[in-house]
Design a protein around this motif. Structure first.
Motif, PDB file in Angstrom:
ATOM      1  N   GLU A   1      -4.487  -5.306   4.285  1.00  0.00           N
ATOM      2  CA  GLU A   1      -4.473  -4.615   5.567  1.00  0.00           C
ATOM      3  C   GLU A   1      -3.730  -3.285   5.479  1.00  0.00           C
ATOM      4  N   LYS A   2      -2.614  -3.255   4.766  1.00  0.00           N
ATOM      5  CA  LYS A   2      -1.861  -2.007   4.597  1.00  0.00           C
ATOM      6  C   LYS A   2      -2.678  -0.973   3.837  1.00  0.00           C
TER       7      LYS A   2
ATOM      8  N   LEU B   1      -1.778  -9.187   3.958  1.00  0.00           N
ATOM      9  CA  LEU B   1      -1.031  -8.058   4.525  1.00  0.00           C
ATOM     10  C   LEU B   1      -1.148  -6.821   3.649  1.00  0.00           C
TER      11      LEU B   1
ATOM     12  N   LYS C   1      -5.900  -0.718   3.844  1.00  0.00           N
ATOM     13  CA  LYS C   1      -6.945  -0.234   4.747  1.00  0.00           C
ATOM     14  C   LYS C   1      -6.396   0.851   5.664  1.00  0.00           C
ATOM     15  N   GLU C   2      -5.147   0.644   6.126  1.00  0.00           N
ATOM     16  CA  GLU C   2      -4.556   1.611   7.054  1.00  0.00           C
ATOM     17  C   GLU C   2      -4.281   2.940   6.360  1.00  0.00           C
TER      18      GLU C   2
END
Length: 100
Positions: free
Chosen positions: A94-95, A91, A97-98
């Motif tokens: 992923e954060k 997670l 990457k955002e």
């Protein structure tokens, strides 16, 4: 009496027809592979768009969002400590990457 032993060697003999057939088979295999790759890219794009639409629909519906969050919490609680640690690390990736 003398005995002669001949060593048989493996040899290839190509004629024009075999060469053309081999080239045709290789071309068809490459063409099919490229078509499959294009179709896979299209499918991936559609799935990504569907996922974004679904995420937006869940976020906009308060009841569904609450149910979804409850199910996610249950799923996380059922994980072992190592699995939970791995999930949290994923997670975080992923954060990050955002943010980019």
């Amino acid at each position: 009496m003398t005995t002669e032993t001949k060593s048989k060697r493996f040899s290839f003999e190509f004629d024009v027809f075999s060469l053309i057939t081999l080239a045709a088979v290789l071309y068809l295999a490459y063409s099919a592979h490229m078509t499959n790759m294009k179709n896979a890219e299209k499918l991936n794009g559609l799935l990504s768009k569907y996922e974004q639409t679904l995420d937006m629909a869940i976020a906009n519906d308060k009841v569904t969002l609450a149910r979804y969050q409850k199910n996610v919490k249950k799923a996380v609680q059922s994980l072992s400590p190592k699995e939970r640690e791995l999930m949290l690390a994923l997670l975080e990736i992923e954060k990050s990457k955002e943010r980019l």
